[in-house]
Design an enzyme around this catalytic site. Structure first.
Site, short mmCIF file in Angstrom:
data_model
loop_
_atom_site.label_atom_id
_atom_site.label_comp_id
_atom_site.label_asym_id
_atom_site.label_seq_id
_atom_site.Cartn_x
_atom_site.Cartn_y
_atom_site.Cartn_z
N LYS A 68 43.17 32.56 30.14
CA LYS A 68 44.41 32.47 30.92
C LYS A 68 45.50 31.74 30.14
CE LYS A 68 41.78 32.59 35.19
NZ LYS A 68 41.02 31.75 36.12
N GLY A 74 39.84 34.50 44.50
CA GLY A 74 39.46 35.01 45.81
C GLY A 74 39.97 36.42 45.97
N VAL A 111 38.04 42.10 44.39
CA VAL A 111 39.49 42.25 44.49
C VAL A 111 39.87 43.67 44.90
CG1 VAL A 111 41.70 41.92 43.31
CG2 VAL A 111 39.76 40.49 42.69
N ASP A 165 37.05 30.92 30.44
CA ASP A 165 37.91 31.61 31.40
C ASP A 165 39.32 30.99 31.39
OD1 ASP A 165 38.11 33.26 34.16
OD2 ASP A 165 38.98 31.27 34.47
N GLY A 196 45.55 33.38 39.99
CA GLY A 196 45.47 34.13 41.25
C GLY A 196 46.84 34.47 41.81
#
Ligand SMILES: NC(=O)c1ccc[n+]([C@@H]2O[C@H](COP(=O)([O-])OP(=O)(O)OC[C@H]3O[C@@H](n4cnc5c(N)ncnc54)[C@H](OP(=O)(O)O)[C@@H]3O)[C@@H](O)[C@H]2O)c1
Length: 409
Positions: free
Chosen positions: A193, A290, A18, A189, A122
């Protein structure tokens, strides 16, 4: 204001997937951001494991972006930055789901912002929507597909009947799963979140340890096969919901009926549905991870920190408004029941450059119909063809047309 004064200095902690994407994106967007905010952002310093000094990056920066990940030393760096009066932008869900309260309180005490859009789903703007747009709507429940790796694996298992291990290998081959995918596939994960989303949606402290989670490792291909026969699709679903005066936050695989707003979210995509009595339900979806995608969410946070909240930035463009666009159409014609009608209609369409994708002829006599779908064409050309068709002797009523949204032709 001198050119030096109009600089906005961004200190970058971490130059991995990132961080490196942000380092590319920020200079590309600098001029546009300057015209919006009046300040030109630039990377003032970078810290990696082998390069740079945190103290130097901090003192050279107006804002710190933390993209190291993990707890230590990220927690100390974020705390120190906030205490030094710097806004901080992070995408670190592990840190926020474990130490969020300490960090948010420190930000409040020092009158600076701690922004984290990239930490959940994201580039899907779910944090901002919960924090700002839905601030006036008491939330009853949040449902989310917040891990793209597991969503891709489940989609592949359902699509081609392969096993969990085969689908995981495919995810790794395509870059949707890390070499060590354990935090994705065991649900932790997604749990981190959901802890963050629950904290925002219900204004109550939520620690990762309080989130119950199950992963997808035990799912068998035949679970998906039988479910398909019943019209069900399997997703790893995170839920945060108010139950009476309490809150439940959990992550587990769950079957969905086709009408559910999350049922159609496939591949590595993420989606979050927010339910509230006052708004019924809102679903947001898009790429969940991504480098470039997450970097754009991070840069959005940087820009938000640069402009005073609630001010409408000045326009930077003066774009022409287009009225005539390209669309596919469904066309419904009530026609005379006689030979050669289709040929006449096809000739008029061809004259205007409208090409037919599919056609059905139905009914006899008074009931004779021609129904067709035409390929995407400039709407003005299509409407011109419609007028000509309306004037044909073989038409028994005005043609009817409805646009068709179709991605692939
Ligand atoms: N990748 C994604 O698609 C994605 C999506 C959403 C959120 N995120 C979050 O974004 C953050 C960054 O993820 P990433 O995928 O970019 O990570 P990454 O590729 O592993 O990069 C981590 C970077 O941090 C540096 N770093 C690690 N430990 C450090 C230390 N002790 N001191 C200084 N620098 C250190 C590394 O330095 P070296 O270069 O020297 O190794 C590397 O440049 C994480 O919190 C992650 O959860 C990532």
């Amino acid at each position: 204001m001198t050119s030096t004064d109009s600089r906005f200095r961004v200190g970058l902690l971490g130059r991995g997937t990132v961080g490196a994407a942000l380092e590319r994106l920020l200079p590309e967007q600098a001029s546009r951001i300057q015209s919006i905010t009046g300040m030109r952002p630039e990377i003032a310093g970078v810290l990696t494991r082998g390069d740079g000094s945190f103290k130097e990056v901090l003192s050279a920066s107006d804002l710190i972006v933390e993209l190291i990940g993990g707890i230590d030393p990220a927690r100390e760096y974020v705390l120190e930055s906030l205490r030094a009066g710097r806004h901080v932008v992070t995408a670190n869900k592990q840190l926020l789901s474990r130490h969020g309260e300490e960090l948010w309180q420190t930000a409040r005490e020092h009158g600076v912002q701690l922004r984290f859009e990239g930490a959940v789903a994201g580039v899907v703007p779910v944090i901002r929507v919960l924090q700002e747009s839905l601030a006036g709507a008491p939330v009853d429940r949040v449902h989310g597909i917040v891990n793209g790796t597991t969503n891709f694996i489940l989609s592949e298992m359902a699509r081609s009947g392969i096993t969990f291990s085969e689908a995981l290998a495919e995810a790794q081959r395509l870059g949707y799963a890390e070499a060590d995918p354990s935090e994705d596939v065991d649900g932790s994960d997604a749990a981190a979140k959901m802890a963050i989303l629950a904290r925002l949606a219900f204004d109550t402290p939520v620690h990762l340890d309080q989130v119950r989670y199950e992963g997808i490792e035990e799912i068998q291909p035949d679970d998906l096969e039988y479910a398909r026969e019943l019209g069900l699709g399997l997703k790893l679903i995170g839920t945060a919901e108010r139950i009476g005066d309490a809150l439940s936050v959990r992550v587990h695989p769950a079957f969905l009926y086709p009408g559910h707003p999350l049922a159609t979210v496939g591949g590595p995509f993420n989606a979050v549905t927010v339910e509230s009595e006052s708004i019924t339900e809102i679903t947001m979806s898009g790429p969940g991870a991504g480098g470039p995608q997450t970097a754009s969410a991070v840069l959005g946070d940087v820009i938000s920190a640069m402009i005073p909240p609630s001010s409408m930035p000045a326009t930077t463009e003066n774009l022409e408004m287009i009225q005539d666009v390209i669309s596919a159409f469904y066309l419904h014609l009530e026609v005379a029941d006689e030979p050669g009608v289709l040929a006449q209609v096809a000739q008029v369409l061809a004259l205007q450059g409208v090409s037919v994708k599919s056609v059905v002829q139905r009914g006899l006599g008074e009931q004779a119909r021609l129904v067709m779908v035409v390929h995407p064409v400039l709407e003005s050309r299509f409407h011109a063809a419609m007028e000509l068709i309306a004037g044909l002797d073989v038409m028994r009523a005005r043609p009817r047309a409805i646009r068709v949204l179709e991605e692939e032709f």
